[in-house]
Design an enzyme around this catalytic site. Sequence first.
Site, PDB file in Angstrom:
ATOM      1  N   HIS A  98       0.840  -1.206   0.000  1.00  0.00           N
ATOM      2  CA  HIS A  98       0.000   0.000   0.000  1.00  0.00           C
ATOM      3  C   HIS A  98       0.870   1.250   0.000  1.00  0.00           C
ATOM      4  O   HIS A  98       0.619   2.189  -0.772  1.00  0.00           O
ATOM      5  CB  HIS A  98      -0.912  -0.012   1.223  1.00  0.00           C
ATOM      6  N   GLU A  99       1.879   1.280   0.863  1.00  0.00           N
ATOM      7  CA  GLU A  99       2.759   2.450   0.914  1.00  0.00           C
ATOM      8  C   GLU A  99       3.556   2.592  -0.372  1.00  0.00           C
ATOM      9  O   GLU A  99       3.795   3.712  -0.849  1.00  0.00           O
ATOM     10  CB  GLU A  99       3.694   2.362   2.124  1.00  0.00           C
ATOM     11  N   HIS A 123       1.550   4.379  -2.875  1.00  0.00           N
ATOM     12  CA  HIS A 123       1.623   5.842  -2.786  1.00  0.00           C
ATOM     13  C   HIS A 123       2.837   6.372  -3.563  1.00  0.00           C
ATOM     14  O   HIS A 123       2.765   7.416  -4.210  1.00  0.00           O
ATOM     15  CB  HIS A 123       1.718   6.288  -1.326  1.00  0.00           C
ATOM     16  N   HIS A 162       2.847   8.962  -6.741  1.00  0.00           N
ATOM     17  CA  HIS A 162       3.688  10.157  -6.830  1.00  0.00           C
ATOM     18  C   HIS A 162       4.505  10.145  -8.118  1.00  0.00           C
ATOM     19  O   HIS A 162       4.659  11.180  -8.787  1.00  0.00           O
ATOM     20  CB  HIS A 162       4.611  10.217  -5.609  1.00  0.00           C
TER      21      HIS A 162
END
Length: 231
Positions: free
Chosen positions: A102-103, A106, A110
């Site tokens: 999940h991270e 991100h 980006h």
Amino acid sequence: MPYFYIDPYYIILVIPAILLSLLAQVRVKTTFHKYSQVGNYRGLTGAQAASRILQDNGITNVAVERVGGNLTDHFDPKAMVIRLSDSVYNSSSIAAVGVAAHEAGHAVQHAVGYAPIRIRNAIVPVVNFGSALSWPLVLFGILFSYSFLINIGIILFCATLVFQIITLPVEFNASSRAMAILGSSGMLSDQELKGARSVLTAAAMTYVAAVIVSIAHLLRLLLLTRGRRGD
């Protein structure tokens, strides 16, 4: 005999929302704990999973680091670092891989210029300013009958709510990216994906609950100050 003021708006609007938020937090902790006890078949740690996702997406400028605490995992776009908590970084559990992915999602957002995350990052300074001043301004405005301060406070509070609303697609999209990557890459089996999805869904519900709490606070604020802002 002392007089105690009972705020019906707080009881009707805010308390149920807070209870919902607490329930969401309990659910994410219990779900994470459940799947943190189940290892993935490949023995991948959270750090390895995050690093592989970055590599597979051609992202070479983001580091993966360990951070203290529990469920403190996050992607820092300023430092270009994915920070994974103690219970995720070296753990080979299904929960750890899901959270790490999940991270990493991100970081992918980006890298590809995903619009909602760019908007969210851009308004962070305004939100930090607004969240600190909104309630003091409203209370000061009510106390001294300054309607313009009440209006400013409400506007600043709305900025915080907008930030939380924008956060929802950011979080859901990161989870969707994570699940797609974990499945297509074979890092998790079909059965393991179900566990990872449960963890990420529970985590996403905490953001939904936070929006509901803020909406409840805003409605209470509008009801408490109606008639004053037009003075």
